[in-house]
Design an enzyme around this catalytic site. Structure first.
Site, PDB file in Angstrom:
ATOM      1  N   ASP A  51       0.981  -1.257  -0.113  1.00  0.00           N
ATOM      2  CA  ASP A  51      -0.107  -0.100  -0.088  1.00  0.00           C
ATOM      3  C   ASP A  51       1.028   1.296  -0.074  1.00  0.00           C
ATOM      4  O   ASP A  51       1.971   1.289   0.824  1.00  0.00           O
ATOM      5  CB  ASP A  51      -0.805   0.027   1.309  1.00  0.00           C
ATOM      6  CG  ASP A  51      -1.935  -0.957   1.284  1.00  0.00           C
ATOM      7  OD1 ASP A  51      -2.243  -1.608  -0.042  1.00  0.00           O
ATOM      8  OD2 ASP A  51      -2.587  -1.325   2.208  1.00  0.00           O
ATOM      9  N   ASP A  86       0.666   3.864   1.385  1.00  0.00           N
ATOM     10  CA  ASP A  86       0.527   4.850   2.702  1.00  0.00           C
ATOM     11  C   ASP A  86       1.355   4.299   3.923  1.00  0.00           C
ATOM     12  O   ASP A  86       1.336   4.692   4.895  1.00  0.00           O
ATOM     13  CB  ASP A  86      -0.763   5.034   3.093  1.00  0.00           C
ATOM     14  CG  ASP A  86      -1.803   4.154   3.543  1.00  0.00           C
ATOM     15  OD1 ASP A  86      -1.427   2.862   3.113  1.00  0.00           O
ATOM     16  OD2 ASP A  86      -2.780   4.138   3.486  1.00  0.00           O
ATOM     17  N   TRP A 144     -13.436  -2.075   0.180  1.00  0.00           N
ATOM     18  CA  TRP A 144     -12.517  -2.109   1.121  1.00  0.00           C
ATOM     19  C   TRP A 144     -12.696  -3.549   1.880  1.00  0.00           C
ATOM     20  O   TRP A 144     -13.650  -3.753   2.142  1.00  0.00           O
ATOM     21  CB  TRP A 144     -12.377  -0.958   2.085  1.00  0.00           C
ATOM     22  CG  TRP A 144     -11.444  -1.313   3.090  1.00  0.00           C
ATOM     23  CD1 TRP A 144     -10.141  -0.648   3.067  1.00  0.00           C
ATOM     24  CD2 TRP A 144     -11.691  -1.998   4.549  1.00  0.00           C
ATOM     25  NE1 TRP A 144      -9.624  -1.212   4.234  1.00  0.00           N
ATOM     26  CE2 TRP A 144     -10.461  -1.703   5.292  1.00  0.00           C
ATOM     27  CE3 TRP A 144     -12.808  -2.421   4.925  1.00  0.00           C
ATOM     28  CZ2 TRP A 144     -10.574  -2.188   6.219  1.00  0.00           C
ATOM     29  CZ3 TRP A 144     -12.588  -2.787   6.404  1.00  0.00           C
ATOM     30  CH2 TRP A 144     -11.478  -2.641   7.079  1.00  0.00           C
ATOM     31  N   GLU A 165      -9.789  -9.196   0.895  1.00  0.00           N
ATOM     32  CA  GLU A 165      -9.004  -9.735  -0.013  1.00  0.00           C
ATOM     33  C   GLU A 165      -7.819 -10.162   0.631  1.00  0.00           C
ATOM     34  O   GLU A 165      -7.118 -11.345   0.284  1.00  0.00           O
ATOM     35  CB  GLU A 165      -8.764  -8.790  -1.218  1.00  0.00           C
ATOM     36  CG  GLU A 165      -7.374  -7.618  -0.895  1.00  0.00           C
ATOM     37  CD  GLU A 165      -7.854  -6.445  -0.217  1.00  0.00           C
ATOM     38  OE1 GLU A 165      -7.136  -5.748   0.405  1.00  0.00           O
ATOM     39  OE2 GLU A 165      -9.267  -6.415   0.200  1.00  0.00           O
ATOM     40  N   ASP A 166      -7.316  -9.516   1.720  1.00  0.00           N
ATOM     41  CA  ASP A 166      -6.070  -9.917   2.375  1.00  0.00           C
ATOM     42  C   ASP A 166      -6.211 -11.438   2.918  1.00  0.00           C
ATOM     43  O   ASP A 166      -5.405 -12.241   3.015  1.00  0.00           O
ATOM     44  CB  ASP A 166      -5.416  -9.212   3.311  1.00  0.00           C
ATOM     45  CG  ASP A 166      -5.268  -7.611   2.802  1.00  0.00           C
ATOM     46  OD1 ASP A 166      -4.452  -7.828   1.474  1.00  0.00           O
ATOM     47  OD2 ASP A 166      -5.242  -6.690   3.234  1.00  0.00           O
ATOM     48  N   MET A 173       1.721   4.668   9.146  1.00  0.00           N
ATOM     49  CA  MET A 173       0.859   4.839   8.155  1.00  0.00           C
ATOM     50  C   MET A 173       0.673   6.385   7.887  1.00  0.00           C
ATOM     51  O   MET A 173       0.382   7.161   8.924  1.00  0.00           O
ATOM     52  CB  MET A 173      -0.577   4.243   8.392  1.00  0.00           C
ATOM     53  CG  MET A 173      -1.612   4.307   7.311  1.00  0.00           C
ATOM     54  SD  MET A 173      -3.091   3.589   7.777  1.00  0.00           S
ATOM     55  CE  MET A 173      -2.760   1.869   7.407  1.00  0.00           C
ATOM     56  N   HIS A 205      -5.024   9.483   6.525  1.00  0.00           N
ATOM     57  CA  HIS A 205      -5.881  10.087   5.554  1.00  0.00           C
ATOM     58  C   HIS A 205      -7.375   9.655   5.792  1.00  0.00           C
ATOM     59  O   HIS A 205      -7.506   8.593   6.726  1.00  0.00           O
ATOM     60  CB  HIS A 205      -5.307   9.462   4.071  1.00  0.00           C
ATOM     61  CG  HIS A 205      -5.263   7.880   4.333  1.00  0.00           C
ATOM     62  ND1 HIS A 205      -6.472   7.201   3.799  1.00  0.00           N
ATOM     63  CD2 HIS A 205      -4.386   6.890   4.480  1.00  0.00           C
ATOM     64  CE1 HIS A 205      -6.238   6.031   3.930  1.00  0.00           C
ATOM     65  NE2 HIS A 205      -5.044   5.645   4.284  1.00  0.00           N
ATOM     66  N   ARG A 215     -10.745   7.934   4.528  1.00  0.00           N
ATOM     67  CA  ARG A 215     -11.167   6.871   3.417  1.00  0.00           C
ATOM     68  C   ARG A 215     -11.474   7.278   2.057  1.00  0.00           C
ATOM     69  O   ARG A 215     -12.000   8.317   1.975  1.00  0.00           O
ATOM     70  CB  ARG A 215     -12.290   6.170   4.294  1.00  0.00           C
ATOM     71  CG  ARG A 215     -12.387   4.919   3.169  1.00  0.00           C
ATOM     72  CD  ARG A 215     -13.556   3.937   4.172  1.00  0.00           C
ATOM     73  NE  ARG A 215     -13.281   3.223   5.114  1.00  0.00           N
ATOM     74  CZ  ARG A 215     -12.487   2.175   5.359  1.00  0.00           C
ATOM     75  NH1 ARG A 215     -12.020   1.644   4.337  1.00  0.00           N
ATOM     76  NH2 ARG A 215     -12.326   1.747   6.674  1.00  0.00           N
TER      77      ARG A 215
END
Length: 382
Positions: free
Chosen positions: A226, A228, A288, A291-292, A318, A321, A323
């Site tokens: 990712d 971030d 969101w 998937e992981d 991180m 931010h 969403r």
């Protein structure tokens, strides 16, 4: 009488000096001719070697072997001074055209000596792409780098799913390029940009990144990150391992702890063989989450285990931010996770479809813009 004896004494001294001078002259002449004969012998061998190289075919036919000695190299050794049993390899080229082949690079060390360890990561200072480029002059077009002094074990493609995160990308490049260079990694950076404003699909973008990176180079290791997440320790080595690797095991947003045993989010890595064994990542997780966990299930269902760094090394910060729009939580993720065993063979890299719109190489990364479609209509409740 005394004058006569003094004269004889002086005469004897002069004769002695004359004899010493003559002896010295003879010794110098002997040394000179001895050295000259050695030099003549060496150059005779040198010329014979050259002639033997030119007439190699006739020499071979007559049973004679001619050797070529490159005396221009530092510490070169001629034939008379070789140890017993040693031989010089015949050359097929004359000396003036001979270029010594470069020595093969040694393998890169498993623990590169230039690593710093714990890093201070902050996002308060303003970051620009010009600054990132100035800080990394050895990175070539497309975000490619290869250590000049050793041979890396892996060729690594680092793949980032992306949309509307330009500011985060600057920080990521600012921190990661120096870390990766210190780690002595042969790598390339690939930003997989989802065009349009439809629902975001992280795992499908990762499949696209795998496919497109292989068009650019023969990568055998893939790290999915990712944009971030920044590692806080450069001893967290970004290459592949015997088992699929989960790098981001201790994020600041989780109190620097693993949230649950099956967590595989943030930053992960698989070799090409491992990636194909699980049929890549699922394509049907729109929005969101989920998937992981599906990827973790694919790994364990295929008889592999997740490897992780020490919790003190696998720490990440991180970039805060809000969403993203069109990346709301996927309400179907829990049902899909439970069906991984049934879906992983038909949903993955083998079923990937997308439209490649543009590939553009920037100084610090390669941008790949794609259209990946829209999610299927959700079933109507009731």
């Amino acid at each position: 009488m005394s004058r006569l004896m003094l004269g004889r004494t002086l005469e004897r001294i002069c004769k002695g000096v004359l004899l010493l001078c003559l002896l010295h002259f003879l010794i110098m002449m002997i040394l000179y001719f001895d050295v000259y004969s050695q030099r003549f012998d060496i150059f005779s061998r040198f010329n014979n070697g050259r002639n033997g190289s030119r007439n190699n075919s006739s020499g071979a036919a007559s049973g004679h072997h001619f050797y070529y000695y490159n005396l221009s190299r530092p510490n070169a050794t001629s034939a008379p001074y070789l140890a017993a049993g040693e031989q010089l390899v015949p050359s097929s080229q004359p000396d003036n055209n001979h270029t010594p082949s470069p020595k093969p690079l040694p393998p890169c060390p498993e623990n590169p000596p230039g690593l710093v360890g714990r890093l201070l990561i902050e996002f308060s200072s303003q970051m620009t792409m010009e600054r990132v480029q100035k800080e990394n002059p050895n990175v070539t077009e497309g975000g490619r780098y290869k250590p000049p002094d050793c041979r890396p074990r892996w060729k690594v493609a680092i793949i980032i799913p992306f949309r509307h995160r330009e500011n985060h990308l600057k920080y990521w490049l600012h921190y990661l390029h120096p870390i990766l260079r210190r780690q002595k990694i042969d790598y390339g950076i690939y930003i997989i940009n989802q065009l349009g404003e439809d629902t975001f699909n992280r795992a499908k973008l990762l499949n696209v990144g795998y496919t497109e990176a292989l068009k650019d180079a023969e990568y055998d290791c893939f790290i999915f990150s990712d944009v971030d997440l920044i590692p806080m320790d450069d001893r967290n080595l970004y290459h592949c391992y015997d088992q699929p690797r989960h790098f981001a095991i201790a994020m600041d947003k989780f109190g620097f702890r693993l949230p649950y045993a099956g967590y595989f989010g943030g930053v992960s890595g698989l070799s090409k063989k491992q990636f194909l064994k699980i049929n890549g990542f699922p394509n049907e997780y729109w929005g969101w989450g989920g998937e992981d966990d599906d990827i973790y299930n694919r790994i364990t269902l295929n008889g592999m285990k997740v490897s992780r760094p020490d919790v003190r090394i696998g720490r990440y910060r991180m970039i805060k931010h809000e969403r993203d729009k069109h990346n709301e939580p996927n309400p179907q993720r829990f049902n899909k996770i439970q069906n991984t065993k049934n879906t992983m063979k038909k949903d993955g890299i083998s079923s990937l479809t997308y439209k490649l719109v543009q590939v553009k190489k920037y100084p610090m990364y390669t941008n790949i813009s794609v259209e990946i479609g829209k999610p299927p209509p959700r079933p109507i409740k009731g």
